[in-house]
Design an enzyme around this catalytic site. Structure first.
Site, PDB file in Angstrom:
ATOM      1  N   MET A  93       0.810  -1.209   0.000  1.00  0.00           N
ATOM      2  CA  MET A  93       0.000   0.000   0.000  1.00  0.00           C
ATOM      3  C   MET A  93       0.852   1.271   0.000  1.00  0.00           C
ATOM      4  SD  MET A  93      -3.079  -1.024  -0.302  1.00  0.00           S
ATOM      5  CE  MET A  93      -2.395  -2.367  -1.304  1.00  0.00           C
ATOM      6  N   TYR A 195       5.720   6.711  14.691  1.00  0.00           N
ATOM      7  CA  TYR A 195       4.385   6.120  14.818  1.00  0.00           C
ATOM      8  C   TYR A 195       3.370   7.171  15.250  1.00  0.00           C
ATOM      9  CZ  TYR A 195       0.938   2.517  16.061  1.00  0.00           C
ATOM     10  OH  TYR A 195      -0.186   1.729  16.134  1.00  0.00           O
ATOM     11  N   ALA A 197       3.599  10.399  14.877  1.00  0.00           N
ATOM     12  CA  ALA A 197       3.433  11.381  13.799  1.00  0.00           C
ATOM     13  C   ALA A 197       2.410  10.896  12.781  1.00  0.00           C
ATOM     14  CB  ALA A 197       4.776  11.638  13.118  1.00  0.00           C
ATOM     15  N   GLY A 228      -5.723   0.704  22.133  1.00  0.00           N
ATOM     16  CA  GLY A 228      -4.682   0.583  23.138  1.00  0.00           C
ATOM     17  C   GLY A 228      -3.805  -0.612  22.817  1.00  0.00           C
TER      18      GLY A 228
END
Length: 305
Positions: A93, A195, A197, A228
């Site tokens: 992707m 991550y 960002a 979480g």
């Protein structure tokens, strides 16, 4: 101290309200029978489990990932579980052409699109992306800009590209965009700079897109899923300390929570709600206190729980 008590009470009442909503969200499993669903990142973990859950509900699914052998196995199982149709697109992707091929395949196979579930995560530059995300060096220690650019391309830009390509189909069907994010997209964590960002970027873009669609009176829902710690294999392999692994939520319950949220057109889904929503609210209300907490050594944090 009184201010902190009031904030704590507000968060507690909010958590109760979220629990009540969860039990009375109006979810109708039959609404997914025959629905056409594209899910990215389905070779393992939450994506794989969502494919099976949608299959049990009688949906038509198109799944993507890079490992074709795993996709074939997931498609075969999905069909055995009751999927009306199950197809796959093997691709990266992070490449524009693979995003285009995914949405075009959905159009050709289904003639419409009801759900776009964006779930993939990774990097084309390193094979140990989960390890780097969860326990890698801080940005101050290793400011790898090339990795950062690649990571944002795979985990942010490709989400935007897929949604943009799918929007014409989703407008026709009054469809749903479901974006899998993280508590790290609401609360900044140390050693997770790249991550966070990407996940903060997802919140910003898709929350703005939701407003734009509402303003244009386009009946396309946008659901942001704030997760979480979930007990995927990647988490079990790399997450430390062990006390956090034990507290991780089951993958099957997580997948169902995501599906329910998308089907009921929820604005946001927090899961597990017992701590993700309170943590996000506490950070918004008391940012300095939250930053101080995150700066504590891990051992001291463990002693607080």
């Amino acid at each position: 101290m009184w201010r902190l008590a009031r904030v704590g009470l507000s968060v507690l009442l909010g958590s109760v309200a979220v629990g009540i909503y969860w039990n009375y969200d109006g979810f109708d499993p039959e609404s997914l029978r025959g629905a056409s669903v594209v899910i990215t990142g389905c070779s393992s973990g939450i994506g794989e489990e969502m494919a099976y859950q949608y299959a049990r509900l009688g949906a038509k699914i198109l799944i993507t990932a890079r490992r074709e052998n795993r996709l074939k196995e997931v498609v075969a199982k999905a069909k055995s579980l009751g999927a009306q149709e199950a197809h796959y697109v093997a691709g990266d992707m992070g490449k524009a052409e693979d995003c285009e091929r995914t949405i075009q395949t959905a159009k050709e196979k289904f003639g419409r699109l009801d759900y776009l579930v964006l779930n993939h995560v990774g990097s084309t530059r390193v094979s140990n992306a989960p390890e780097r995300i969860l326990s890698g060096p801080s940005w101050d220690e290793d400011p790898d800009v090339d990795f950062f650019v690649d990571f944002l391309n795979v985990n942010l830009v490709s989400y935007v590209r897929l949604a943009s390509l799918a929007l014409p189909l989703l407008k026709e069907s009054s469809g749903h965009i479901v974006v899998i994010s993280s508590l790290a997209g609401k609360v900044p964590f140390p050693t997770q700079t790249c991550y966070s960002a990407a996940k903060f970027g997802l919140d910003g873009f898709f929350s703005s897109l939701r407003v734009e669609l509402m303003k244009a009176q386009q009946d396309v829902s946008v659901t942001l899923v704030v997760l979480g710690i979930i007990k995927t294999q990647g988490i079990v392999d790399y997450l430390k300390p062990e006390v956090l692994v034990k507290a991780a939520a089951p993958v099957d319950d997580t997948a169902l929570a995501i599906i329910r949220g998308g089907a009921t057109r929820a604005r946001e889904v927090y899961y597990p709600g017992s701590y993700t929503w309170p943590a996000a609210m506490l950070r918004a209300l008391l940012p300095h206190s939250w930053t101080a907490f995150l700066s504590m050594p891990i051992r001291k944090k463990e002693l607080l729980f």
